[in-house]
Every structure is written in structure tokens, then in C-alpha cells.
Design an enzyme around this catalytic site. Sequence first.
Site, PDB file in Angstrom:
ATOM      1  CD  GLU A 196      21.271  -3.266   2.410  1.00  0.00           C
ATOM      2  OE1 GLU A 196      22.187  -2.996   1.585  1.00  0.00           O
ATOM      3  OE2 GLU A 196      21.224  -4.339   3.035  1.00  0.00           O
ATOM      4  CD  GLU A 244      28.209  -2.496   9.286  1.00  0.00           C
ATOM      5  OE1 GLU A 244      28.013  -3.632   9.765  1.00  0.00           O
ATOM      6  OE2 GLU A 244      27.535  -2.035   8.337  1.00  0.00           O
ATOM      7  CE  LYS A 287      29.246  -4.902   5.106  1.00  0.00           C
ATOM      8  NZ  LYS A 287      28.094  -4.242   4.437  1.00  0.00           N
ATOM      9  CD  GLU A 291      30.346  -3.748   0.488  1.00  0.00           C
ATOM     10  OE1 GLU A 291      29.705  -4.116   1.489  1.00  0.00           O
ATOM     11  OE2 GLU A 291      29.797  -3.390  -0.573  1.00  0.00           O
TER      12      GLU A 291
END
Length: 388
Positions: free
Chosen positions: A266, A320, A323, A329
Site C-alpha cells: 500500500e 471509500e 471508512k 481515510e
Amino acid sequence: MKSFGVHLFFLLFLAAIASFPVQAFTGTYGINYGRIANNILSPHEVVTLLRAAKIKNVRIYDFDHSVIKAFSGTGLELVVGLPNENLRDVSANADHAMNWVRDNVQAYLPDTQIRGIAIGNEVLGGSDEFSGFLLGAVKNVYNALDKLKLSHVVQVTTAHSQAVFGESFPPSSGAFKDNVVQYMKPLLEFFSQVGSPFCLNAYPFLAYMDNKDQIDINYALFLPTEGTDDPKTKLHYDNLLDAQIDAAYAALENAGFGKMEIIITETGWASHGDETEAAATASNARTYNYNLRKRLAKMKGTPLRPKNVVKAYVFAIFNENMKPGPTSERNFGLFKPDGSISYNIGFHGLKSSSADSSLPPLKEIRGFGWFGFCSIILTMSTALLLLF
């Protein structure tokens, strides 16, 4: 005689491919497919998006069958995840691990090119809730693959966060935390035996956010900067990601595993954040990810390991919206939920966007070197192994 000759050829072929360690990551550029959202494209649409972007290496965090099926026959190479909450059962019961591998991996081969299984994510370095189950789960899954004659087709790994390190600056001082070593060392010993890499989630964004007074943002974004020299090795670093990778190499060397490869599982930069996250802007995210692509396309190593080509999965395909945590985030995606690009780093979305013209295409980027021959060999080997 003809059937005997064909059978002998298959046996020799299998013996030949078995001598090559399996690689879950056969290129230099991949992407994480996170799905903690209620507004993103369907898996089949995601496949269309990734194929258009020519991103071949894909990593998911679970073993959702609708996703695995969507990748069938696409030529995309997938790493599936065994979530942390499954580690206890898989570690405690070899039969459970065998059933999991049969149901979620073997059942989809060779049509879906499952190249790896990520056992947990960032298990070590935080709470010890799952730490004691990680090695057992890794071994049981690997042994299940081995019994099914798939251990030379599907690689077993686990990804670590920066939290496993007690020291990381300068890079040569890299070392694992004392309370991590008891779990890390036997895990590394097993991975060394089976040829698995050390997988690291490395975020210059987070390092910069925690040390804004000490880190030049240009250094974090791959922009021109004076950089820094390691006083021990005398090596020069012109970007933070290379320094983070070499700190991990130093930690591995200090632990006795200096030959182990590192894969970045990541890395990325948030395009939006809270008031306290001033560096999380679309401009910075675009700069980081654009320069990351250029850096990976050069297919070169780091100052400490110049022969080890850096490979990285960017985080992530989508923003997203479900999250938890700070706003950043939910804003790491290269693409918006509808498939349009968040900002232009050379990809084209499924829908046009005002971001399409915000940056010239990456004409200078070459192909990502997917090692086509190895991919063909692995595909053929999967099909052949399943015949036995």
C-alpha cells in the site's frame, strides 16, 4: 508412445516451473481494490476500468466470490485476502485452512488468475489481538496449497505497517520493535524458506503528517529537493518512499534476513482531509501518484538495494465513503465512485471529468514490465497442476 511422450513432457514442464519461486506481483505497478463503500462500481465495471487503465496487478482485502468471479478470464492477476478475523480459526485448524483454500482459491483457478493470498493485514505492531494466530494461519494456508499442488502457483504473504519498526531514520538504523520480534522472526524464517517477500504498507503522506517540521513536503512528493544523506551508509536519498523501503531492508538485515525482497502493498496520498490535514489536497495527491508512476516505470531499486526493482500497489481504486476515521481515510482513490478520475495522472475513467485535462498524459511512461513470459508460464502451470 505419443501419450507417454506428452505425459513425460508435462512432468518435465512441471518440474521446470517448480524450480521458479511463485511471484504474486509480476509487474511494478498494482492497485488495491477496497470496497468499504455503498456507491462504487460493480466488480464487472471495475474490471473494465482496470483493463482500460492497463493495471494488471490487483489486491483485495477479502475473498468475496462476486469479485473473484468478475476477474475470471480477464488476464488480471489477483491477490485475495484472509481477513484478520479469520486468522484464529485458520490457525487452529488445518482442515479449516484446507477448506478455505479449496472454496476460495482452488475453485476459481485457473480462470481467475489468483496469484497470492494475503494472510491478515497489519496484524503486528499494534494490539496483540491477532498476533499469536498469524504464523499458524500462514503455515496452515501454505500447507494446504502445497497439498493441492498450488504452492508454486499461489504465493502466501502478509502486509505490515510502519508500526512494526522501532527505528526508521536514518534508513540504516531500521529495526523491528522489541515486542514485535517474537512474532516477526519466526514469520520471516518461514517466509525465507518458502520464498515469500516482506510486504510493507508505506505512506510518505502519513510520515509527513506526523513530522511536518522535520520533513520537506517536496521530499515526500518526489519533487526536486536537497534530500538527505545517511551518515552510516553515505547513501543519498531524494525521496521519502525510498528511505522508508531501505529502513525496512535495514531492519530485515539486522534480523538476519538481508536477502528478502520487499514489496510495497500500500502507498498513496489523500486528496481531501480535515482541517488538521492540510497536506491532503487533490494537487498533492496528483503529484505523488503521478511521480510514483514515473518512479516505478523506471524499474529501478533503492539506494541500499539498487538491484531490487521497486514494486508497489497504490492505494486505492476508489474513494471509500464508509471508512471510519479522519476524512483523509475516505479520499485515497484514484477514481471517484462513478468511475471518473479523481485527478489526472494519465489514466482515463469510465466517465469524463473536469479532472481529465488537469495534467498532461504520461507519454514518457513505458509499459510496466509485467514480465509476460512469467505470467504465461504461471497460467499454464496452474492449468496443468489442476489436471493432476
